[in-house]
Design a protein around this motif. Structure first.
Motif, short mmCIF file in Angstrom:
data_model
loop_
_atom_site.label_atom_id
_atom_site.label_comp_id
_atom_site.label_asym_id
_atom_site.label_seq_id
_atom_site.Cartn_x
_atom_site.Cartn_y
_atom_site.Cartn_z
N ALA A 17 0.81 -1.32 -0.22
CA ALA A 17 0.25 0.43 0.15
C ALA A 17 0.72 1.21 0.02
O ALA A 17 0.62 2.62 -1.08
CB ALA A 17 -1.27 -0.15 1.79
N GLY A 18 1.80 1.24 0.43
CA GLY A 18 2.68 2.44 1.12
C GLY A 18 3.31 2.74 -0.55
O GLY A 18 3.92 3.05 -1.30
N GLU A 19 3.95 1.73 -0.99
CA GLU A 19 4.65 1.42 -2.55
C GLU A 19 3.71 2.12 -3.22
O GLU A 19 3.86 3.23 -4.37
CB GLU A 19 5.34 0.26 -3.29
N ASP A 20 1.92 1.75 -2.81
CA ASP A 20 1.74 1.99 -4.43
C ASP A 20 0.89 3.99 -3.91
O ASP A 20 0.82 4.73 -5.12
CB ASP A 20 -0.31 1.50 -3.93
N ALA A 21 1.28 3.99 -3.17
CA ALA A 21 1.18 5.53 -2.50
C ALA A 21 2.19 6.39 -3.53
O ALA A 21 2.05 7.59 -3.95
CB ALA A 21 1.07 5.83 -1.18
N ALA A 23 3.72 5.61 -5.64
CA ALA A 23 3.91 5.64 -7.03
C ALA A 23 2.66 6.91 -8.03
O ALA A 23 2.61 7.05 -8.77
CB ALA A 23 3.24 4.47 -7.79
N ILE A 24 1.94 7.14 -6.64
CA ILE A 24 0.37 7.64 -7.14
C ILE A 24 0.85 9.37 -7.04
O ILE A 24 -0.19 10.50 -6.62
CB ILE A 24 -0.65 7.41 -6.94
N GLY A 25 1.98 9.76 -6.18
CA GLY A 25 2.14 11.03 -5.68
C GLY A 25 1.67 11.33 -4.48
O GLY A 25 1.99 12.66 -3.91
N ALA A 26 1.29 10.02 -3.91
CA ALA A 26 0.72 9.95 -1.97
C ALA A 26 2.13 10.96 -1.14
O ALA A 26 2.87 9.65 -1.54
CB ALA A 26 -0.35 9.86 -1.88
N ASN A 27 1.31 10.92 0.06
CA ASN A 27 2.33 11.09 1.32
C ASN A 27 1.89 10.47 2.01
O ASN A 27 1.99 10.69 3.18
CB ASN A 27 3.29 11.91 1.63
N THR A 28 0.62 9.91 1.99
CA THR A 28 -0.22 9.33 3.26
C THR A 28 -1.34 8.40 2.42
O THR A 28 -1.50 8.48 1.52
CB THR A 28 -0.98 10.33 4.30
N LEU A 261 -6.60 2.95 -9.32
CA LEU A 261 -4.93 4.67 -8.65
C LEU A 261 -4.60 4.99 -9.96
O LEU A 261 -4.95 5.90 -9.51
CB LEU A 261 -4.21 3.17 -8.80
N GLU A 262 -4.96 5.06 -11.18
CA GLU A 262 -4.86 6.08 -12.37
C GLU A 262 -5.70 7.12 -12.15
O GLU A 262 -5.22 8.49 -11.71
CB GLU A 262 -5.62 5.68 -13.80
N GLY A 263 -7.14 7.26 -11.64
CA GLY A 263 -7.70 7.96 -11.28
C GLY A 263 -7.20 8.88 -10.01
O GLY A 263 -7.45 10.64 -10.02
N TYR A 264 -6.76 8.84 -8.67
CA TYR A 264 -6.55 9.25 -7.53
C TYR A 264 -4.58 9.85 -8.30
O TYR A 264 -4.46 10.74 -7.74
CB TYR A 264 -5.83 7.62 -6.62
#
Length: 280
Positions: A17-21, A23-28, A261-264
């Motif tokens: 989940a952290g890696e997915d975050a 990958a989409i530019g999230a930091n939480t 994920l792409e939409g996020y």
């Protein structure tokens, strides 16, 4: 820096989940503490937790949102449902002590026709049984849209719960842009007025996070229908005003829009592009 994420699955572990975050530019990110429609939680994987803890620290993650399951109704009219909810609440608090910093978020519950006052009484009783003076896990009551017999659709209800808790130092609230708008708080035209209302009732110091969502339904409809940013009745301009408001910009934001994920990734990129960094 904008602290922004979205809801992600931990079915394959916290590290994934952290890696997915990232990958989409999230930091939480937000995750369910267990199956949202189920009961027992999976045992924690210590190797996964150790790897994720390193990932969390090395990438400067903001605290996460740990969301309780929808089956947790602390104010049900059925004793067995309330007892199950109490067990879930207490188990989740214990688990969160072993994880990187997370806010524990839960829906106050549904009084199922017993009335708001009775519902609040049950919620307060459960929290007083679960939250001790030594609790260090931040716990956030989520404001609701006011549909049916939900508790928490009015700020005064969240206030009354908090005031009823003996050890409420770590107790706060989370607001949802869709829920607020649907509950009759006009985040489009009167954001400043809403923040003044929050400050008068609950206290802005207790507002710790925001779910960013557009709404499929009209203002004050009392329905909980999330929409992709810009495709609903709130609109992107109002959402951008929320993330840049001087009283809100420091908070943690998570998307619960109906996306993959792409939409996020696209929504997070849009929000980062439109977030105005404060001058140093």
């Amino acid at each position: 820096m904008l602290k922004i994420g979205c809801h992600l699955s931990i079915a394959k572990g916290y590290t994934k989940a952290g890696e997915d975050a990232l990958a989409i530019g999230a930091n939480t990110f937000q995750y369910f503490t267990r199956n949202p429609r189920g009961g027992n939680a999976k045992a924690l994987d210590e190797k996964d937790l150790a790897t994720f803890s390193r990932l969390f620290e090395e990438n400067g993650f903001a605290p996460l949102f740990a969301h309780a399951p929808y089956t947790m109704n602390l104010c049900s009219d059925k004793e067995e449902v309330r007892e199950f909810a109490l067990r879930v609440f207490q188990e989740d608090l214990e688990r969160l002590r072993r994880l990187p910093p997370s806010y524990y978020i839960f829906h106050p519950g549904s009084h199922v026709g017993q009335g708001v006052d009775k519902g609040i009484e049950y919620i307060v009783d459960a929290l007083n049984k679960s939250i001790g003076a030594d609790n260090e896990v931040p716990i956030l009551l989520e404001g609701m849209s006011g549909k049916g017999s939900e508790v928490g659709g009015r700020l005064e209800e969240l206030r009354d719960i908090i005031q009823g808790i003996r050890h409420n130092r770590q107790l706060g609230i989370l607001v949802d842009s869709c829920h607020l708008y649907s509950a009759g708080y006009d985040v489009v035209s009167d954001l400043d007025g809403i923040l003044e209302n929050i400050d008068k009732t609950v206290g802005l110091d207790r507002l710790k996070g925001i779910h960013l969502n557009d709404s499929k339904v009209a203002f004050a409809s009392n329905k909980d229908r999330h929409e992709v940013l810009g495709e609903g009745t709130i609109g992107k301009e109002a959402i951008v005003r929320i993330i840049n408001h001087p009283k809100l910009r420091h908070l943690i934001f998570n998307l619960e829009t109906p996306n993959e994920l792409e939409g996020y990734r696209e929504e997070i990129a849009y929000l980062r592009k439109n977030y105005v960094e404060e001058a140093s």
